[in-house]
Design an enzyme around this catalytic site. Structure first.
Site, PDB file in Angstrom:
ATOM      1  N   ASP A  95     -14.857  -4.006  -1.717  1.00 36.74           N
ATOM      2  CA  ASP A  95     -14.530  -4.060  -0.296  1.00 36.74           C
ATOM      3  C   ASP A  95     -15.766  -3.691   0.508  1.00 36.74           C
ATOM      4  O   ASP A  95     -16.498  -2.758   0.155  1.00 36.74           O
ATOM      5  CB  ASP A  95     -13.371  -3.118   0.007  1.00 36.74           C
ATOM      6  CG  ASP A  95     -12.103  -3.535  -0.734  1.00 36.74           C
ATOM      7  OD1 ASP A  95     -11.968  -4.728  -1.047  1.00 36.74           O
ATOM      8  OD2 ASP A  95     -11.259  -2.661  -1.003  1.00 36.74           O
ATOM      9  N   ASP A 113       0.857  -1.182   0.000  1.00 32.77           N
ATOM     10  CA  ASP A 113       0.000   0.000   0.000  1.00 32.77           C
ATOM     11  C   ASP A 113       0.893   1.232   0.000  1.00 32.77           C
ATOM     12  O   ASP A 113       1.826   1.335   0.812  1.00 32.77           O
ATOM     13  CB  ASP A 113      -0.911   0.016   1.225  1.00 32.77           C
ATOM     14  CG  ASP A 113      -1.991  -1.055   1.168  1.00 32.77           C
ATOM     15  OD1 ASP A 113      -2.044  -1.797   0.183  1.00 32.77           O
ATOM     16  OD2 ASP A 113      -2.777  -1.140   2.133  1.00 32.77           O
TER      17      ASP A 113
END
Length: 242
Positions: free
Chosen positions: A131, A10
């Protein structure tokens, strides 16, 4: 049947970070440099790498494209996203060497537009990221780096994308993300029931190689590994051997 173990990086401000439960205020910055970390994962045997541009995910645009381009030259196959809002972003990532573009917010807000991209480029070139967070007895789909509420649910869109040519679905239980609490296996069993044609990547909460095995048994076709690798809960070589 293939099962992919995919390490994740990330990115925020060009650095390797992790967020707790998607909260930008609860960020951990890691000392590893993104390209060096990608090379380490490749050396450990990874075939795929998952890259997330967290700046782009919240604000739109490809804020960390230069880093993504550099990592894409590491020899790994890359799936990358965060901030993809228009077809020009898709083409920029393809041109940067990304094998699969991850579509999150745009996939929730504009499914027909995404279906058109799938029809043009093929389902193998995209990973649909739905998500999700359990709320009001439904699996809701927040967008914009998990900061904006949306009306569509996981049960609305997962089967819809399966019917419109998608192949790969990434699904994170947001409340488990970065928490080392184990995968939500009930979520992946549910996805196997409502959209059996999709190859689901489990994400959020992995803490052990036993969790990886359990996700596979629950019907997932891959796992995304973030914090657990960065903090040494197990090695990537051990995960790849499961």
């Amino acid at each position: 049947m293939n099962f992919d173990v995919i390490p994740a990086i990330d990115l925020r401000g060009g650095q390797v970070v992790r967020l707790a439960q998607g909260d930008y205020a609860r960020q951990t910055v890691y000392a590893q440099e993104p390209l060096a970390l990608a090379h380490a994962y490749a050396a450990a045997g990874a075939r795929w790498l998952h890259l997330v541009d967290l700046d782009g995910a919240r604000e739109g645009g490809l804020a960390n494209l230069a880093v993504i381009e550099a990592v894409a030259r590491s020899g790994l196959k890359i799936q990358a996203g965060g901030g993809v809002r228009k077809v020009a972003d898709v083409h920029r990532l393809f041109d940067a060497g990304v094998s699969r573009v991850v579509l999150g917010s745009v996939a929730i807000r504009e499914p027909q537009r995404v279906a058109d991209w799938i029809a043009r480029h093929g389902g193998e070139r995209f990973t649909i990221a739905l998500d999700t967070r359990w709320s009001e007895d439904r699996w809701m789909l927040p967008s914009a780096g998990w900061t904006r509420a949306e009306a569509r649910t996981l049960d609305d869109l997962a089967p819809w994308y399966a019917a419109h040519g998608a192949r790969h679905l990434l699904c994170t239980d947001i409340d488990r993300d970065g928490m080392l609490a184990g995968f939500n296996l009930a979520l992946y069993r549910h996805l196997a029931q409502i959209a059996p044609a999709l190859e689901v990547q489990a994400s959020g909460g992995v803490r052990s190689v036993q969790d990886i095995r359990a996700a596979r048994e629950a019907g997932a076709r891959g796992v995304i590994l973030g914090r657990a690798l960065l903090e040494g809960c197990f090695t990537l070589a051990g995960a790849l051997a499961t």
